[in-house]
Design an enzyme around this catalytic site. Structure first.
Site, PDB file in Angstrom:
ATOM      1  N   CYS A 197       2.182  -2.143  15.518  1.00 40.30           N
ATOM      2  CA  CYS A 197       2.081  -1.822  14.090  1.00 40.30           C
ATOM      3  C   CYS A 197       1.393  -2.939  13.301  1.00 40.30           C
ATOM      4  O   CYS A 197       1.742  -4.116  13.455  1.00 40.30           O
ATOM      5  CB  CYS A 197       3.481  -1.586  13.532  1.00 40.30           C
ATOM      6  SG  CYS A 197       3.496  -1.242  11.768  1.00 40.30           S
ATOM      7  N   GLU A 222       0.826  -1.198   0.000  1.00 37.03           N
ATOM      8  CA  GLU A 222       0.000   0.000   0.000  1.00 37.03           C
ATOM      9  C   GLU A 222       0.865   1.254   0.000  1.00 37.03           C
ATOM     10  O   GLU A 222       1.957   1.266   0.562  1.00 37.03           O
ATOM     11  CB  GLU A 222      -0.929  -0.002   1.230  1.00 37.03           C
ATOM     12  CG  GLU A 222      -1.930  -1.152   1.159  1.00 37.03           C
ATOM     13  CD  GLU A 222      -2.860  -1.245   2.370  1.00 37.03           C
ATOM     14  OE1 GLU A 222      -4.010  -1.655   2.176  1.00 37.03           O
ATOM     15  OE2 GLU A 222      -2.436  -0.930   3.489  1.00 37.03           O
ATOM     16  N   GLU A 282      10.650  -1.767   6.751  1.00 37.89           N
ATOM     17  CA  GLU A 282      11.738  -1.010   7.368  1.00 37.89           C
ATOM     18  C   GLU A 282      12.737  -0.667   6.254  1.00 37.89           C
ATOM     19  O   GLU A 282      13.485  -1.533   5.793  1.00 37.89           O
ATOM     20  CB  GLU A 282      12.387  -1.863   8.475  1.00 37.89           C
ATOM     21  CG  GLU A 282      13.711  -1.351   9.001  1.00 37.89           C
ATOM     22  CD  GLU A 282      13.706   0.126   9.406  1.00 37.89           C
ATOM     23  OE1 GLU A 282      12.747   0.589  10.044  1.00 37.89           O
ATOM     24  OE2 GLU A 282      14.669   0.827   9.056  1.00 37.89           O
ATOM     25  N   CYS A 309       3.388   8.621   0.838  1.00 35.09           N
ATOM     26  CA  CYS A 309       3.988   7.729   1.829  1.00 35.09           C
ATOM     27  C   CYS A 309       4.167   6.365   1.161  1.00 35.09           C
ATOM     28  O   CYS A 309       3.191   5.746   0.748  1.00 35.09           O
ATOM     29  CB  CYS A 309       3.048   7.645   3.038  1.00 35.09           C
ATOM     30  SG  CYS A 309       3.599   6.514   4.312  1.00 35.09           S
ATOM     31  N   CYS A 311       7.316  -4.873  15.489  1.00 38.90           N
ATOM     32  CA  CYS A 311       6.898  -3.855  16.456  1.00 38.90           C
ATOM     33  C   CYS A 311       5.481  -4.185  16.923  1.00 38.90           C
ATOM     34  O   CYS A 311       4.601  -4.480  16.112  1.00 38.90           O
ATOM     35  CB  CYS A 311       6.970  -2.464  15.837  1.00 38.90           C
ATOM     36  SG  CYS A 311       8.652  -2.020  15.339  1.00 38.90           S
ATOM     37  N   CYS A 343      -1.160   6.091  10.109  1.00 39.50           N
ATOM     38  CA  CYS A 343       0.130   5.518  10.495  1.00 39.50           C
ATOM     39  C   CYS A 343      -0.041   4.171  11.161  1.00 39.50           C
ATOM     40  O   CYS A 343      -0.812   4.024  12.098  1.00 39.50           O
ATOM     41  CB  CYS A 343       0.827   6.398  11.522  1.00 39.50           C
ATOM     42  SG  CYS A 343       1.564   7.824  10.819  1.00 39.50           S
ATOM     43  N   CYS A 347       6.903  -6.729   6.965  1.00 35.90           N
ATOM     44  CA  CYS A 347       8.016  -6.149   7.709  1.00 35.90           C
ATOM     45  C   CYS A 347       8.504  -7.171   8.726  1.00 35.90           C
ATOM     46  O   CYS A 347       7.719  -7.940   9.262  1.00 35.90           O
ATOM     47  CB  CYS A 347       7.571  -4.880   8.435  1.00 35.90           C
ATOM     48  SG  CYS A 347       8.927  -3.980   9.239  1.00 35.90           S
ATOM     49  N   ASN A 362      -2.846   4.764  16.494  1.00 30.80           N
ATOM     50  CA  ASN A 362      -4.020   4.372  15.712  1.00 30.80           C
ATOM     51  C   ASN A 362      -4.305   2.905  15.981  1.00 30.80           C
ATOM     52  O   ASN A 362      -3.439   2.066  15.762  1.00 30.80           O
ATOM     53  CB  ASN A 362      -3.758   4.579  14.213  1.00 30.80           C
ATOM     54  CG  ASN A 362      -3.627   6.050  13.884  1.00 30.80           C
ATOM     55  OD1 ASN A 362      -4.510   6.843  14.180  1.00 30.80           O
ATOM     56  ND2 ASN A 362      -2.497   6.431  13.291  1.00 30.80           N
ATOM     57  N   LEU A 377      11.234   6.706  17.695  1.00 27.35           N
ATOM     58  CA  LEU A 377      11.762   6.440  19.031  1.00 27.35           C
ATOM     59  C   LEU A 377      10.699   5.750  19.894  1.00 27.35           C
ATOM     60  O   LEU A 377      10.922   4.687  20.455  1.00 27.35           O
ATOM     61  CB  LEU A 377      12.243   7.757  19.665  1.00 27.35           C
ATOM     62  CG  LEU A 377      13.034   7.622  20.964  1.00 27.35           C
ATOM     63  CD1 LEU A 377      14.284   6.783  20.777  1.00 27.35           C
ATOM     64  CD2 LEU A 377      13.386   8.994  21.517  1.00 27.35           C
ATOM     65  N   ASN A 378       9.558   6.397  20.020  1.00 24.64           N
ATOM     66  CA  ASN A 378       8.362   5.762  20.623  1.00 24.64           C
ATOM     67  C   ASN A 378       8.455   5.379  22.096  1.00 24.64           C
ATOM     68  O   ASN A 378       7.495   4.835  22.644  1.00 24.64           O
ATOM     69  CB  ASN A 378       7.932   4.513  19.835  1.00 24.64           C
ATOM     70  CG  ASN A 378       7.518   4.837  18.410  1.00 24.64           C
ATOM     71  OD1 ASN A 378       7.496   6.007  18.032  1.00 24.64           O
ATOM     72  ND2 ASN A 378       7.204   3.852  17.617  1.00 24.64           N
ATOM     73  N   SER A 413      12.292   6.909   7.171  1.00 24.17           N
ATOM     74  CA  SER A 413      11.926   6.683   8.567  1.00 24.17           C
ATOM     75  C   SER A 413      12.399   5.304   8.995  1.00 24.17           C
ATOM     76  O   SER A 413      12.201   4.321   8.287  1.00 24.17           O
ATOM     77  CB  SER A 413      10.405   6.787   8.693  1.00 24.17           C
ATOM     78  OG  SER A 413      10.000   6.523  10.012  1.00 24.17           O
TER      79      SER A 413
HETATM   80  N1  SAH Z   1       9.784   0.995   9.652  1.00 25.41           N
HETATM   81  C1  SAH Z   1       9.797   2.433   9.615  1.00 25.41           C
HETATM   82  C2  SAH Z   1       8.703   3.051   8.762  1.00 25.41           C
HETATM   83  C3  SAH Z   1       7.289   2.504   8.902  1.00 25.41           C
HETATM   84  S1  SAH Z   1       6.377   2.946  10.356  1.00 25.41           S
HETATM   85  C4  SAH Z   1       9.780   3.010  11.000  1.00 25.41           C
HETATM   86  O1  SAH Z   1       9.667   2.236  11.961  1.00 25.41           O
HETATM   87  O2  SAH Z   1       9.935   4.213  11.155  1.00 25.41           O
HETATM   88  C5  SAH Z   1       6.035   4.658  10.214  1.00 25.41           C
HETATM   89  C6  SAH Z   1       5.660   5.295  11.541  1.00 25.41           C
HETATM   90  O3  SAH Z   1       4.371   4.857  11.984  1.00 25.41           O
HETATM   91  C7  SAH Z   1       6.622   4.966  12.672  1.00 25.41           C
HETATM   92  O4  SAH Z   1       7.001   6.149  13.341  1.00 25.41           O
HETATM   93  C8  SAH Z   1       5.796   4.102  13.621  1.00 25.41           C
HETATM   94  O5  SAH Z   1       6.211   4.270  14.952  1.00 25.41           O
HETATM   95  C9  SAH Z   1       4.413   4.619  13.386  1.00 25.41           C
HETATM   96  N2  SAH Z   1       3.358   3.677  13.719  1.00 25.41           N
HETATM   97  C10 SAH Z   1       3.340   2.353  13.475  1.00 25.41           C
HETATM   98  N3  SAH Z   1       2.195   1.805  13.919  1.00 25.41           N
HETATM   99  C11 SAH Z   1       1.469   2.808  14.435  1.00 25.41           C
HETATM  100  C12 SAH Z   1       0.164   2.889  15.011  1.00 25.41           C
HETATM  101  N4  SAH Z   1      -0.598   1.822  15.117  1.00 25.41           N
HETATM  102  N5  SAH Z   1      -0.276   4.117  15.424  1.00 25.41           N
HETATM  103  C13 SAH Z   1       0.501   5.205  15.286  1.00 25.41           C
HETATM  104  N6  SAH Z   1       1.716   5.195  14.720  1.00 25.41           N
HETATM  105  C14 SAH Z   1       2.201   4.004  14.315  1.00 25.41           C
END
Ligand code: SAH
Length: 364
Positions: free
Chosen positions: A120, A93, A162, A106, A117, A335, A113, A292, A217-218, A193
């Site tokens: 995600c 997508e 990633e 995007c 995480c 996201c 992936c 989200n 970072l999260n 990213s």
């Molecule tokens: N692998 C890369 C790019 C894809 S994720 C990375 O980790 O940066 C893109 C962004 O979406 C990242 O910052 C991730 O933390 C965020 N993200 C992933 N799942 C999410 C969710 N359910 N709600 C909000 N942000 C999310």
């Protein structure tokens, strides 16, 4: 589509060499490169400065497309999600996000992936395979064919996958995207990213490329980050931030810190103060992304008040912080929600899945 050579994905040098191998002078390869990436040609017959006989030959031996838009969904807020089908039937997508005068695409860099995480949706697919440079570029070409090449102002590698785990293909794609005779989007308009693969970040810092870098970072403690992003066990917060500092020094650009906020996991005032401390000597700006919801997850979206308080603490500490507007949530394009069905591959199954997910047929 049988034994044809895929031209999308080739660098300018590769296209020049390929032209020579096909009995043409190198500059013909350069012209081909301009037609494909700069002008977005969909058919060889458009390439009027190439010899007609060669165009006819090309139409039999080479192809201009490595993926197709199988379906698209438009959200009332203008966000458009494209379901793209690759030639082996896999699906990925891409999301087009209008925001004021900007139109950001995007893009995905892997099918699925492998980072696992916990928050995600793409992680649920596992890593199916890397996308080729052509497939990465194909997303930009297809989207710009629909909206007009010049409307597209920015690109972010924040879709599925990633990007730094698909390093070589990412770099090929970035070079074509930023090449003035290629897609000609300034490297500064492109942001990669990453979940924080420290060695690849260091390598990225050494490239002579002006693309931006965003770190997801999260979390502000290794304990919490280990739970959210498994690679943190190998590349701890301190290690990843040190790698990012190398990139900042080499690129002379500010780092973007993405911070997906999850209620009671990483959204407290203590987290905000710790983040301030972590970023004290790191030229950066923070983008707060309210979580989200994704299928099957117990994580909860933060309260609006916690998000604002978090932002306030950052701003009071002199760190730029914005809250990402949630867009396209109604079409699962926000996201972390990207998760094209990739199991199976027959057209029929793809179509019925699409209908289930509410995709409009893109027709052909
Ligand atoms: N692998 C890369 C790019 C894809 S994720 C990375 O980790 O940066 C893109 C962004 O979406 C990242 O910052 C991730 O933390 C965020 N993200 C992933 N799942 C999410 C969710 N359910 N709600 C909000 N942000 C999310």
């Amino acid at each position: 589509m049988n034994a044809t050579t895929a031209l999308v994905g080739m660098s300018i040098e590769e296209m020049e060499r390929w032209a020579e191998e096909n009995g043409q002078p190198a500059y013909r390869g350069r012209q081909l490169y301009q037609w494909i990436y700069r002008r977005g040609a969909v058919d060889f017959s458009e390439m009027t400065n190439l010899p007609k006989a060669w165009r006819q030959e090309l139409s039999k031996t080479a192809s201009l497309s490595v993926l197709k838009v199988a379906a698209e969904r438009v959200s009332p807020d203008g966000t458009t999600k494209y379901l793209m089908e690759l030639q082996d039937g896999e699906q990925i997508e891409s999301v087009l996000i209008p925001d004021g005068s900007r139109l950001t695409l995007c893009v995905s860099s892997q099918v699925g992936c492998g980072q696992k995480c916990s928050f995600c949706a793409t992680a649920l697919l596992g890593l199916r395979r890397n996308m080729t440079a052509g497939e990465i570029l194909g997303q930009a070409l297809e989207a710009s064919r629909r909206v007009g090449r010049d409307s597209l102002t920015n690109m972010v590698f924040m879709g599925m996958g990633e990007p730094l785990a698909n390093y070589k293909n990412l770099m090929t794609a970035l070079r074509v995207l930023s090449h003035p005779e290629g897609f000609a989007l300034g490297a500064r308009k492109i942001t990669v990213s990453t979940s924080g693969l420290a060695p690849a970040i260091r390598r990225f810092a050494r490239e002579k490329l002006k693309a931006g870098l965003a770190l997801s970072l999260n979390a502000t403690t290794d304990e919490t980050r280990n739970d959210l992003i498994p690679s943190n066990r190998r590349y701890t917060i301190a290690n990843v931030l040190a790698a990012c500092l190398e990139w900042i020094k080499a690129s002379k650009r500010r780092l973007t810190i993405e911070y997906a906020m999850i209620r009671d996991v990483n959204d407290t005032a203590e987290d905000a103060y710790r983040l301030r401390q972590l970023l004290r000597d790191i030229p950066s700006k923070v983008n707060l992304i309210p979580f989200n919801p994704i299928p099957g997850s117990s994580y909860v979206r933060p309260r609006a008040s916690s998000v604002l308080k978090f932002q306030r603490i950052m701003l009071d500490g002199g760190i730029g912080a914005t809250v990402r507007k949630t867009k396209g949530q109604d079409i699962e394009a926000a996201c972390g929600q990207l998760r094209a069905s990739t199991e199976g591959s027959t057209q029929k199954r793809a179509r019925s899945r699409r209908e289930k997910k509410g995709y409009a047929s893109a027709g052909r």
